[in-house]
Design a protein around this motif. Structure first.
Motif, mmCIF file in Angstrom:
data_model
loop_
_atom_site.group_PDB
_atom_site.id
_atom_site.type_symbol
_atom_site.label_atom_id
_atom_site.label_comp_id
_atom_site.label_asym_id
_atom_site.label_seq_id
_atom_site.Cartn_x
_atom_site.Cartn_y
_atom_site.Cartn_z
ATOM 1 N N ASP A 62 -2.304 8.177 -8.796
ATOM 2 C CA ASP A 62 -1.016 7.801 -9.373
ATOM 3 C C ASP A 62 -0.305 6.861 -8.397
ATOM 4 O OD1 ASP A 62 0.087 9.332 -7.346
ATOM 5 O OD2 ASP A 62 0.505 11.065 -8.640
ATOM 6 N N GLN A 63 0.903 6.483 -8.700
ATOM 7 C CA GLN A 63 1.599 5.506 -7.861
ATOM 8 C C GLN A 63 1.951 6.061 -6.480
ATOM 9 O OE1 GLN A 63 4.359 2.630 -9.741
ATOM 10 N NE2 GLN A 63 4.279 3.994 -11.521
ATOM 11 N N ASP A 64 1.937 7.373 -6.326
ATOM 12 C CA ASP A 64 2.213 8.000 -5.026
ATOM 13 C C ASP A 64 0.931 8.275 -4.247
ATOM 14 O OD1 ASP A 64 4.979 8.050 -5.458
ATOM 15 O OD2 ASP A 64 4.792 9.878 -6.670
ATOM 16 N N VAL A 105 -2.715 -1.152 3.120
ATOM 17 C CA VAL A 105 -3.110 -1.564 1.771
ATOM 18 C C VAL A 105 -2.005 -1.209 0.768
ATOM 19 C CG1 VAL A 105 -4.752 -1.146 -0.110
ATOM 20 C CG2 VAL A 105 -5.584 -1.392 2.244
ATOM 21 N N LYS A 106 -1.444 -0.024 0.930
ATOM 22 C CA LYS A 106 -0.375 0.430 0.034
ATOM 23 C C LYS A 106 0.804 -0.536 0.073
ATOM 24 C CE LYS A 106 2.294 4.641 -0.949
ATOM 25 N NZ LYS A 106 2.571 6.022 -0.464
ATOM 26 N N ALA A 107 1.153 -0.988 1.270
ATOM 27 C CA ALA A 107 2.255 -1.945 1.414
ATOM 28 C C ALA A 107 1.900 -3.284 0.777
ATOM 29 C CB ALA A 107 2.583 -2.128 2.898
ATOM 30 N N SER A 133 -16.951 1.083 2.011
ATOM 31 C CA SER A 133 -16.308 -0.209 1.773
ATOM 32 C C SER A 133 -15.606 -0.121 0.428
ATOM 33 C CB SER A 133 -17.353 -1.334 1.770
ATOM 34 O OG SER A 133 -16.761 -2.576 1.497
ATOM 35 N N SER A 134 -14.293 -0.303 0.418
ATOM 36 C CA SER A 134 -13.496 0.036 -0.767
ATOM 37 C C SER A 134 -12.694 -1.143 -1.303
ATOM 38 C CB SER A 134 -12.529 1.173 -0.422
ATOM 39 O OG SER A 134 -13.216 2.252 0.203
ATOM 40 N N SER A 135 -12.507 -1.118 -2.629
ATOM 41 C CA SER A 135 -11.625 -2.075 -3.293
ATOM 42 C C SER A 135 -10.490 -1.292 -3.942
ATOM 43 C CB SER A 135 -12.389 -2.865 -4.363
ATOM 44 O OG SER A 135 -13.377 -3.679 -3.762
ATOM 45 N N PHE A 136 -9.277 -1.743 -3.718
ATOM 46 C CA PHE A 136 -8.086 -1.103 -4.281
ATOM 47 C C PHE A 136 -7.504 -2.033 -5.346
ATOM 48 C CE2 PHE A 136 -8.742 0.977 -0.358
ATOM 49 C CZ PHE A 136 -8.028 2.158 -0.310
ATOM 50 N N SER A 137 -7.292 -1.527 -6.573
ATOM 51 C CA SER A 137 -6.734 -2.336 -7.661
ATOM 52 C C SER A 137 -5.581 -1.599 -8.324
ATOM 53 C CB SER A 137 -7.807 -2.647 -8.720
ATOM 54 O OG SER A 137 -8.908 -3.310 -8.135
ATOM 55 N N VAL A 138 -4.545 -2.340 -8.701
ATOM 56 C CA VAL A 138 -3.393 -1.750 -9.388
ATOM 57 C C VAL A 138 -3.730 -1.572 -10.865
ATOM 58 C CG1 VAL A 138 -0.978 -2.086 -10.016
ATOM 59 C CG2 VAL A 138 -1.796 -2.813 -7.757
ATOM 60 N N LEU A 139 -3.386 -0.417 -11.448
ATOM 61 C CA LEU A 139 -3.568 -0.148 -12.874
ATOM 62 C C LEU A 139 -2.242 -0.370 -13.604
ATOM 63 C CD1 LEU A 139 -5.709 3.129 -12.689
ATOM 64 C CD2 LEU A 139 -6.518 0.803 -13.152
ATOM 65 N N ILE A 149 -3.444 3.527 -9.269
ATOM 66 C CA ILE A 149 -4.336 2.762 -8.395
ATOM 67 C C ILE A 149 -5.787 3.165 -8.674
ATOM 68 C CG2 ILE A 149 -4.988 2.245 -5.992
ATOM 69 C CD1 ILE A 149 -2.264 1.210 -6.681
ATOM 70 N N LEU A 150 -6.645 2.186 -8.798
ATOM 71 C CA LEU A 150 -8.077 2.428 -8.956
ATOM 72 C C LEU A 150 -8.777 2.059 -7.644
ATOM 73 C CD1 LEU A 150 -10.701 2.964 -10.652
ATOM 74 C CD2 LEU A 150 -10.647 0.522 -11.228
#
Length: 556
Positions: A62-64, A105-107, A133-139, A149-150
């Motif tokens: 979630d967003q948190d 990343v969050k910022a 190795s990770s990719s962070f994407s906004v949902l 976040i995905l």
């Protein structure tokens, strides 16, 4: 109809009456809703299967950054159930080093849509973790509002293990290379130190002895010693080549003059063997060029030496031609031909390998280590060229032809000077009496250096340790000091540095068996003015002394 849809039968369809009344309009609306529900459900089932079947780790937050869902790959790899993970903060399942990374990343995702190739360590327990190795994407929801976040992560444990193994292998190779260099430097010192004494005494005896037979014996001894010194140089050069430390100097010199001067002894050697010898240099080659005369000489001497060694009768020819000129560089081609034993066609590539010769019987009959051509090829490559061999080079001849090219720099016309002809001096002496200090822990080397310098007319003082040298230099205004490098208790670097600290300003010359560029540089950094490699000759002692005390020397 409502019952059928509720039970998941989205293919059930209500037929229209055909009256085009309000009831038909309701039926059309219900059928449209059925089709939309069917499409939505199929799409959801497809995405659910895709989500669960992915081999990469998938986290939905979630967003948190609290975990809402994970796929089966997460449960399988981390050994933790979805029920346990749901509701926990993603920060709770990464290690301490990864938390600042995730916070960063969050910022960033506050104003960006995704971040790729972020490395985090996922905790399995308090001790073990998995690098990923990770990719962070906004949902986004249907209203285009951020709602989560995905994270798609790939286990890179094997990659990290391979990198670690490569790092260790590199460290091992570097340590082995350092150990080899240290061994070769020590070996060089241990061999050159007594060899310097042998060759030095041979030179001294040759200047005193007139008996032809005794002189012949001494000449043989000197040639054998020089051959041994050449072998040491070959081994050290090969080591430099393998470690990438072999350098090509750039200085201005007379090309034709240098070639003729260095090839002259080999011409005499060939003629003594009954061979015809010819050397020709293209007149289009400038009188002066920019390159490394020492390395060019090394190439020529090696090829000509081999030609003489493997030729019993016939002739040897050496020639140089200008191939072209471009961008301030001249390409030169050299050719060395002989009528010797030749090289089998299938062996023409092997001869350029380290420690290789065309045949074992060649080694037994003619000797040699098989290093020379390896070094020649490497030198030519560093000089922008290469080498090839033909054997036989025509249908009517025997023997071999080595053809090689290399590049030299062009001397600007304003800098170009007529080549000077060096007339050999009969004897070298000092105009004034020089007071020289020789520092060496080896008694034989001290004796050789003293005799050479005394023959030049110097007054010589000897010291066998660094501490003694410092005490003597404080008490006496020596004109020049010749300093051995590798001594017990206090090496030559430390002695030179101490003397400079005591305001001793006259020249200090290093006498060293170590020929690596870093040793020369270290000598200069310690405060020395020059570096002379063992074994040295009276001529070399004179040249380097003349360089720093030229006002006190003359020829007679």
């Amino acid at each position: 109809m409502i019952f059928e849809i509720a039970n998941g039968n989205f293919d059930y369809q209500v037929e229209r009456s055909g009256n085009e009344d309000e009831l038909d309009a309701i039926v059309v609306g219900i059928n449209m809703l059925r089709e939309e529900l069917k499409a939505t459900t199929v799409s959801r089932d497809y995405m659910d299967n895709l989500f669960r079947g992915m081999v990469d780790l998938i986290f939905i937050l979630d967003q948190d950054y609290n975990i809402q869902s994970v796929n089966e790959a997460v449960e399988e790899l981390m050994g933790i159930s979805q029920e346990y993970l749901v509701g926990k903060s993603f920060l709770d399942i990464v290690d301490e080093r990864s938390r600042p990374v995730v916070e960063n990343v969050k910022a960033n995702l506050a104003f960006r849509k995704f971040r790729r190739d972020i490395e985090v360590n996922l905790k399995i327990d308090e001790v073990k973790s998995i690098p990923a190795s990770s990719s962070f994407s906004v949902l986004y929801d249907k209203m285009n509002r951020k709602n989560g976040i995905l994270i798609v992560a790939k286990d890179i444990s094997r990659l990290k293990q391979a990198e670690e193994e490569m790092r260790k292998a590199k460290e091992y190779a570097e340590a082995a290379n350092v150990a080899k260099s240290r061994f070769l430097a020590n070996m060089s010192h241990e061999i050159r130190t007594p060899l310097n004494g042998i060759l030095g005494l041979t030179e001294i005896m040759l200047s005193d002895i007139k008996d032809p037979m005794h002189r012949e014996y001494l000449e043989i001894m000197r040639m054998s010693g020089r051959n041994l010194a050449g072998l040491i140089n070959d081994i050290l050069d090969l080591s430099k080549i393998e470690s990438g430390k072999l350098t090509i100097e750039q200085s201005k010199f007379g090309f034709s003059e240098t070639v003729h001067r260095n090839i002259q002894p080999y011409k005499h050697l060939a003629e003594q063997k009954g061979l015809k010898f010819n050397c020709s240099i293209d007149e289009n080659i400038p009188a002066q060029v920019i390159s490394d005369p020492t390395r060019i000489n090394q190439i020529i001497v090696n090829l000509v030496g081999n030609a003489i060694k493997f030729t019993e009768k016939g002739s040897i020819s050496v020639s140089f031609h200008k191939e072209g000129e471009q961008n301030g560089e001249i390409t030169l081609r050299g050719v060395v031909k002989d009528t010797g034993i030749g090289i089998p066609k299938e062996k023409t590539k092997k001869i350029f390998e380290s420690f290789a010769q065309a045949d074992d019987s060649v080694t037994r009959k003619y000797g040699g280590t098989g290093l020379g051509l390896t070094i020649v090829e490497s030198l030519l490559k560093q000089m922008g060229g290469g080498i090839s061999v033909e054997s036989p080079y025509t249908a009517e001849t025997t023997g071999s032809q080595f053809s090689f090219i290399f590049k030299v720099g062009v001397v600007a016309e304003a800098d170009e000077q007529p080549a000077q002809v060096n007339v050999p001096a009969k004897k070298m002496v000092f105009d004034e009496l020089l007071h020289v200090l020789v520092v060496d822990d080896n008694v034989l080397n001290r004796m050789v250096a003293r005799k050479i310098l005394e023959n030049l007319g110097a007054k010589v003082t000897l010291a066998e340790s660094g501490a003694e040298a410092i005490a003597l230099a404080k008490a006496n205004p020596f004109d020049i000091i010749f300093m051995d490098i590798q001594m017990p208790d206090m090496d030559g670097y430390a002695v030179a540095s101490t003397l400079r600290g005591e305001n001793f300003m006259n020249p200090i010359i290093a006498l060293s068996a170590n020929a690596y560029a870093e040793h020369v540089a270290k000598s200069i950094e310690a405060g020395m003015n020059g570096h002379l490699q063992k074994p040295f000759t009276p001529q070399e002692i004179h040249v380097i002394t003349n360089k720093f005390l030229s006002h006190k020397m003359r020829k007679i």
